[in-house]
Enzyme design. Sequence first.
Site, mmCIF file in Angstrom:
data_model
loop_
_atom_site.group_PDB
_atom_site.id
_atom_site.type_symbol
_atom_site.label_atom_id
_atom_site.label_comp_id
_atom_site.label_asym_id
_atom_site.label_seq_id
_atom_site.Cartn_x
_atom_site.Cartn_y
_atom_site.Cartn_z
ATOM 1 N N ARG A 1 0.062 -12.919 4.684
ATOM 2 C CA ARG A 1 1.485 -13.104 4.399
ATOM 3 C C ARG A 1 2.373 -12.674 5.557
ATOM 4 O O ARG A 1 3.577 -12.921 5.552
ATOM 5 C CB ARG A 1 1.859 -12.334 3.122
ATOM 6 C CG ARG A 1 1.090 -12.820 1.897
ATOM 7 C CD ARG A 1 1.434 -12.039 0.647
ATOM 8 N NE ARG A 1 2.791 -12.325 0.206
ATOM 9 C CZ ARG A 1 3.339 -11.767 -0.872
ATOM 10 N NH1 ARG A 1 2.642 -10.880 -1.583
ATOM 11 N NH2 ARG A 1 4.568 -12.066 -1.239
ATOM 12 N N PRO B 1 0.822 -1.208 0.000
ATOM 13 C CA PRO B 1 0.000 0.000 0.000
ATOM 14 C C PRO B 1 0.861 1.265 0.000
ATOM 15 O O PRO B 1 1.917 1.309 0.609
ATOM 16 C CB PRO B 1 -0.804 -0.118 1.300
ATOM 17 C CG PRO B 1 -0.840 -1.569 1.584
ATOM 18 C CD PRO B 1 0.470 -2.115 1.104
ATOM 19 N N GLU B 2 0.386 2.275 -0.712
ATOM 20 C CA GLU B 2 1.081 3.549 -0.760
ATOM 21 C C GLU B 2 0.359 4.562 0.123
ATOM 22 O O GLU B 2 -0.652 4.253 0.752
ATOM 23 C CB GLU B 2 1.182 4.013 -2.211
ATOM 24 C CG GLU B 2 1.956 3.031 -3.089
ATOM 25 C CD GLU B 2 2.197 3.546 -4.497
ATOM 26 O OE1 GLU B 2 2.257 4.785 -4.677
ATOM 27 O OE2 GLU B 2 2.330 2.722 -5.421
ATOM 28 N N HIS C 1 -6.560 -15.658 9.504
ATOM 29 C CA HIS C 1 -5.439 -14.721 9.468
ATOM 30 C C HIS C 1 -5.714 -13.469 10.294
ATOM 31 O O HIS C 1 -5.017 -12.458 10.135
ATOM 32 C CB HIS C 1 -5.114 -14.346 8.025
ATOM 33 C CG HIS C 1 -4.745 -15.516 7.165
ATOM 34 N ND1 HIS C 1 -3.677 -16.335 7.442
ATOM 35 C CD2 HIS C 1 -5.327 -16.013 6.035
ATOM 36 C CE1 HIS C 1 -3.593 -17.282 6.516
ATOM 37 N NE2 HIS C 1 -4.583 -17.113 5.660
ATOM 38 N N LYS D 1 22.307 14.156 -7.785
ATOM 39 C CA LYS D 1 21.996 12.724 -7.897
ATOM 40 C C LYS D 1 22.011 12.295 -9.360
ATOM 41 O O LYS D 1 21.288 12.842 -10.188
ATOM 42 C CB LYS D 1 20.626 12.410 -7.286
ATOM 43 C CG LYS D 1 20.600 12.422 -5.763
ATOM 44 C CD LYS D 1 19.239 11.943 -5.265
ATOM 45 C CE LYS D 1 19.202 11.894 -3.737
ATOM 46 N NZ LYS D 1 20.082 10.837 -3.210
#
Length: 293
Positions: free
Chosen positions: A123, A2-3, A104, A166
């Site tokens: 997971r 998830p962001e 779960h 960079k």
Amino acid sequence: MPELPEVETVRLGLQPAMEGFRIERAVANRGDLRFPFQTDFVARLTGQIVTGLGRRAKYLLADLASGDVLLMHLGMSGSFRVVTESGAATPGEFHHPRSEDRTHDHVVFEMSNGARVIFNDPRRFGFMKIFARAAIDDEPHLKGLGPEPLGNAFDAALLAKACAGKQTSLKAALLDQRVVAGLGNIYVCEALWRAHLSPKRKAASLADRKGAPTDRALRLTESIRDVLHDAIKAGGSSLRDHRQISGELGYFQHSFAVYDREDERCRTEGCTGTVKRFVQNGRSTFWCSVCQK
């Protein structure tokens, strides 16, 4: 994983069930997730009022009346389910399905308002950890994170300074959580498209020789803010069947301009290009080579 918009959507969904209420009972149904639970994990939560529920990058932070903070991370497959007398809801929107297999359900918070907040993670890449609020600057998971892209401090000058010199690609720099916190593959692709910048462009090009922000930095900063605001408003998008607190699916996935749209026509007005996909730093990058320079 998830962001930022998905985690923010989860926070907003959990807030009415947790903020201002006491954790009457905390249950850990196993000894670990990604990491082992602290030996006093349950004891430090039981009886504590959640005084605030915040977010830092992709982490959720629940402030407790004791002065402790409960740090929570969803990992790859983690989700929360809020169960009340009126039913159950899973706050947030995710691109990949969230589990409904109750085997779960690893952590349960029984709140003083009657709500049960359940963390499900097949997971087990998610984790929870408690630390003292006074020690937050030393917390390894938060230390070194860059600015919040929706925070007041984030602007073109700050982004240019972080990218100055960079030689890595612009996309790689944006995925670096030390440069800007909370961005992931989906929203970096979308923000770069909105700013008409190539993911292959050198990050250093956001700053001029004196380190001042270029027009590219200005466009990109605005695009990052806009795409995140739009995604949060739509309920998040790491989506396929991750539900909001209302149970409705989010729709930001239908607004993707480039992500997961390989070989489709570019949505930039007047552009004749098509969306292409290539692997960059081990992740799929979606872009239009015609209008993204």
